[in-house]
Design an enzyme around this catalytic site. Structure first.
Site, PDB file in Angstrom:
ATOM      1  N   SER A 194       0.806  -1.235   0.000  1.00  0.00           N
ATOM      2  CA  SER A 194       0.000   0.000   0.000  1.00  0.00           C
ATOM      3  C   SER A 194       0.834   1.279   0.000  1.00  0.00           C
ATOM      4  O   SER A 194       0.304   2.363   0.248  1.00  0.00           O
ATOM      5  CB  SER A 194      -0.972   0.033   1.194  1.00  0.00           C
ATOM      6  OG  SER A 194      -1.851  -1.072   1.146  1.00  0.00           O
ATOM      7  N   THR A 198       2.172  -0.127  -7.159  1.00  0.00           N
ATOM      8  CA  THR A 198       1.395  -0.457  -8.357  1.00  0.00           C
ATOM      9  C   THR A 198       1.043   0.809  -9.130  1.00  0.00           C
ATOM     10  O   THR A 198       1.093   0.840 -10.367  1.00  0.00           O
ATOM     11  CB  THR A 198       0.116  -1.229  -7.992  1.00  0.00           C
ATOM     12  OG1 THR A 198       0.478  -2.452  -7.342  1.00  0.00           O
ATOM     13  CG2 THR A 198      -0.701  -1.560  -9.235  1.00  0.00           C
ATOM     14  N   GLU A 221      -1.295 -10.167  -9.376  1.00  0.00           N
ATOM     15  CA  GLU A 221      -2.077  -9.971  -8.154  1.00  0.00           C
ATOM     16  C   GLU A 221      -3.449  -9.370  -8.434  1.00  0.00           C
ATOM     17  O   GLU A 221      -4.446  -9.745  -7.822  1.00  0.00           O
ATOM     18  CB  GLU A 221      -1.304  -9.057  -7.196  1.00  0.00           C
ATOM     19  CG  GLU A 221      -1.986  -8.871  -5.854  1.00  0.00           C
ATOM     20  CD  GLU A 221      -1.137  -8.061  -4.888  1.00  0.00           C
ATOM     21  OE1 GLU A 221      -1.093  -8.434  -3.704  1.00  0.00           O
ATOM     22  OE2 GLU A 221      -0.522  -7.077  -5.315  1.00  0.00           O
ATOM     23  N   ARG A 230      -7.889   1.662 -12.345  1.00  0.00           N
ATOM     24  CA  ARG A 230      -6.820   2.488 -11.769  1.00  0.00           C
ATOM     25  C   ARG A 230      -6.212   3.414 -12.824  1.00  0.00           C
ATOM     26  O   ARG A 230      -5.905   4.572 -12.538  1.00  0.00           O
ATOM     27  CB  ARG A 230      -5.728   1.596 -11.174  1.00  0.00           C
ATOM     28  CG  ARG A 230      -6.098   0.962  -9.843  1.00  0.00           C
ATOM     29  CD  ARG A 230      -4.875   0.347  -9.198  1.00  0.00           C
ATOM     30  NE  ARG A 230      -5.162  -0.123  -7.851  1.00  0.00           N
ATOM     31  CZ  ARG A 230      -4.334  -0.006  -6.826  1.00  0.00           C
ATOM     32  NH1 ARG A 230      -3.166   0.597  -6.994  1.00  0.00           N
ATOM     33  NH2 ARG A 230      -4.651  -0.458  -5.634  1.00  0.00           N
ATOM     34  N   GLN A 346       8.154  -6.802  -2.834  1.00  0.00           N
ATOM     35  CA  GLN A 346       7.737  -6.435  -1.478  1.00  0.00           C
ATOM     36  C   GLN A 346       8.954  -6.276  -0.578  1.00  0.00           C
ATOM     37  O   GLN A 346       9.956  -6.986  -0.735  1.00  0.00           O
ATOM     38  CB  GLN A 346       6.837  -7.534  -0.895  1.00  0.00           C
ATOM     39  CG  GLN A 346       5.535  -7.749  -1.638  1.00  0.00           C
ATOM     40  CD  GLN A 346       4.429  -6.833  -1.128  1.00  0.00           C
ATOM     41  OE1 GLN A 346       4.685  -5.728  -0.680  1.00  0.00           O
ATOM     42  NE2 GLN A 346       3.201  -7.303  -1.225  1.00  0.00           N
ATOM     43  N   ARG A 365      12.216  -8.654   0.505  1.00  0.00           N
ATOM     44  CA  ARG A 365      11.812  -9.964   1.016  1.00  0.00           C
ATOM     45  C   ARG A 365      12.427 -11.074   0.171  1.00  0.00           C
ATOM     46  O   ARG A 365      12.355 -11.049  -1.050  1.00  0.00           O
ATOM     47  CB  ARG A 365      10.283 -10.068   1.000  1.00  0.00           C
ATOM     48  CG  ARG A 365       9.717 -11.327   1.602  1.00  0.00           C
ATOM     49  CD  ARG A 365       8.200 -11.293   1.559  1.00  0.00           C
ATOM     50  NE  ARG A 365       7.669 -10.240   2.424  1.00  0.00           N
ATOM     51  CZ  ARG A 365       6.376  -9.898   2.460  1.00  0.00           C
ATOM     52  NH1 ARG A 365       5.517 -10.502   1.663  1.00  0.00           N
ATOM     53  NH2 ARG A 365       5.971  -8.955   3.274  1.00  0.00           N
ATOM     54  N   GLY A 368      17.614 -13.101  -2.023  1.00  0.00           N
ATOM     55  CA  GLY A 368      18.400 -14.029  -2.842  1.00  0.00           C
ATOM     56  C   GLY A 368      19.420 -13.291  -3.685  1.00  0.00           C
ATOM     57  O   GLY A 368      20.262 -12.556  -3.185  1.00  0.00           O
ATOM     58  N   LYS A 401      20.688   1.404  -6.199  1.00  0.00           N
ATOM     59  CA  LYS A 401      21.637   0.780  -7.125  1.00  0.00           C
ATOM     60  C   LYS A 401      21.336   1.285  -8.520  1.00  0.00           C
ATOM     61  O   LYS A 401      20.177   1.361  -8.932  1.00  0.00           O
ATOM     62  CB  LYS A 401      21.514  -0.754  -7.090  1.00  0.00           C
ATOM     63  CG  LYS A 401      22.474  -1.454  -8.049  1.00  0.00           C
ATOM     64  CD  LYS A 401      22.332  -2.963  -7.997  1.00  0.00           C
ATOM     65  CE  LYS A 401      23.327  -3.627  -8.956  1.00  0.00           C
ATOM     66  NZ  LYS A 401      23.208  -5.105  -8.951  1.00  0.00           N
ATOM     67  N   ARG A 403      23.480   0.866 -12.197  1.00  0.00           N
ATOM     68  CA  ARG A 403      24.681   0.525 -12.964  1.00  0.00           C
ATOM     69  C   ARG A 403      25.018   1.575 -14.008  1.00  0.00           C
ATOM     70  O   ARG A 403      26.158   1.683 -14.438  1.00  0.00           O
ATOM     71  CB  ARG A 403      24.484  -0.829 -13.671  1.00  0.00           C
ATOM     72  CG  ARG A 403      24.648  -2.031 -12.753  1.00  0.00           C
ATOM     73  CD  ARG A 403      24.942  -3.300 -13.537  1.00  0.00           C
ATOM     74  NE  ARG A 403      25.189  -4.410 -12.606  1.00  0.00           N
ATOM     75  CZ  ARG A 403      24.416  -5.479 -12.486  1.00  0.00           C
ATOM     76  NH1 ARG A 403      23.334  -5.583 -13.232  1.00  0.00           N
ATOM     77  NH2 ARG A 403      24.714  -6.435 -11.640  1.00  0.00           N
TER      78      ARG A 403
END
Length: 430
Positions: A194, A198, A221, A230, A346, A365, A368, A401, A403
């Site tokens: 929220s 989006t 989603e 929207r 997220q 989240r 990785g 970030k 590049r």
């Protein structure tokens, strides 16, 4: 999948050849993209059929059972029933993996043929090596000579540089940092739920569309009709609550403006895919189809959002490995299709525990390999999100970030009632 990469039996190869031919029948445009040649097939009738399909496609005709029957002798391929049967094996979303299977098996056969012939005819070793190297050039077109590259830039100090076109965001401060979204780059836009990510994505998609790009949105989603509402609300400046029943809630002035807003949005040519379970290979197949349907527009891909993309492997439930596979796939998609890919993500709850709640890259989240694979990372922050008493509608786009340029914070204005994004000086963008 392992079994698809290691070919040991003819049935596996035959299935891959059938799946490729079926995919060509289902999606004719793949015949233009494929690097597979008739001689790569092991089965003779498949070689003949692909040769005929390529011939028909080169004449700008539809490739189907009718044109195949008119152009050739179907009995050579096992009859029209066999051609129709091939369609049952079609899976355009896995088309690239079928290509790899067929090519790998062809290389193994060719290697055996070369070595057998070399022994029989007593070839010199350099001839054997040259033959093997030529064989391995199949589907490899990334070679560049430094001589050619240097020649291309020889006159640069004396010629005004032509900047390659980029998809500008319409937010002046952001464009100053990034110079727009670059071809081949993966951009991650991350925020807490929220926060407005989006709406930021939809703003960027509209801007790109108005600049004659082809925005392709994968909304995992939100259904397409909600995305459309929207887009209308933010473009027309309509309160989103009114969009639940425009007939009841819009003013006469807003209703009179309605057709203008829809006409303006229609110019963007935004393409929406709202399937809930989509993998990167599925997105690649759909993107390839859009590129062929809109040859005059450069695509730019938007994905909402990273955590909902279906991985090819569960990795035993290891979320970091799943996200790592997906982020590498997204970067490869940007590079292979030479277009910008913008993916939402997220942030985890750890940001809520800090005094200063401005996010950092480590807050993504199940990050990785995301930090490593992304060319640009933009984190969103609104003070009003955490303190409802604040009246300031400022939206910070924190570039952590980049590049292709500097990092820093760009400022914009966000209307959470309409979803509209304006420049920091409250000017509407493009």
């Amino acid at each position: 999948m392992k079994s698809e990469q290691t070919i040991g039996t003819m049935p596996q190869l035959c299935l891959a050849e059938k799946a490729l031919l079926g995919s060509f029948l289902k999606e004719n445009h793949l015949l233009q993209d494929t690097s597979i040649l008739p001689e790569h097939f092991a089965e003779g009738r498949h070689r003949l059929l692909l040769r005929l399909m390529k011939k028909i496609h080169s004449q700008s005709r539809a490739v189907d059972s009718v044109t195949i029957a008119l152009e050739g002798d179907p009995e050579i391929f096992g009859g029209l029933s066999y051609v129709q049967e091939l369609l049952s094996y079609a899976n355009p979303e896995r088309y690239e993996s079928y290509e790899d299977i067929v090519l790998e098996d062809w290389k193994q056969r060719e290697k055996k043929n070369i070595l057998t012939l070399a022994v029989k005819e007593e070839w010199a070793m350099d001839r054997v090596i040259s033959a093997l190297q030529n064989m391995n050039q199949a589907k490899i077109n990334d070679h560049r000579s430094i001589n050619d590259e240097l020649l291309a830039v020889y006159d640069d100090p004396w010629c005004e540089a032509k900047q390659p076109p980029t998809a500008l965001s319409g937010i002046a401060q952001l464009d100053a940092f990034t110079n727009g979204f670059q071809d081949g780059d993966l951009t991650i836009i991350a925020a807490r739920p929220s926060m407005g990510k989006t709406d930021v994505m939809l703003h960027l998609a509209k801007q790109a569309g108005w600049q004659r790009y082809l925005p392709v949105i994968f909304s995992l989603e939100m259904p397409a009709h909600n995305i459309t509402k929207r887009l209308i609300a933010s473009t027309g400046g309509f309160n989103r609550a009114k969009m639940r029943d425009p007939y009841q809630h819009l003013t006469e002035a807003q209703k009179n403006h309605w057709s203008t807003v829809l006409g303006r949005l229609n110019e963007t040519e935004i393409q929406l895919f709202d399937g809930s379970s989509q993998s990167v290979p599925m997105m690649r197949a759909k993107l390839r189809k859009m590129i062929h349907e809109f040859p005059d527009r450069k695509p730019i891909v938007f994905i909402d959002y990273l955590g909902l993309i279906t991985p090819n492997d569960t990795y035993g439930g290891n979320a970091n490995q799943q996200i790592g596979e997906i982020s590498k796939g997204l970067k490869a998609m940007a590079k292979d299709f030479n277009c910008p890919v913008v993916c939402l993500a997220q942030l985890n709850r750890s940001v809520e525990q800090r005094q200063d709640k401005r996010p950092s890259m480590s807050d993504i989240r199940d990050s990785g390999c995301v930090e490593q694979d992304a060319d640009m990372m933009i984190l969103l922050y609104r003070e009003k999100y955490y303190d409802r008493s604040v009246k300031n509608p400022a939206l910070e786009l924190i570039i952590t970030k980049n590049r292709n340029g500097p990092v820093g914070t760009a400022h914009a204005v966000y209307n959470e009632n309409t979803g509209e994004i304006k420049d920091a000086d409250h000017q509407r963008a493009i």
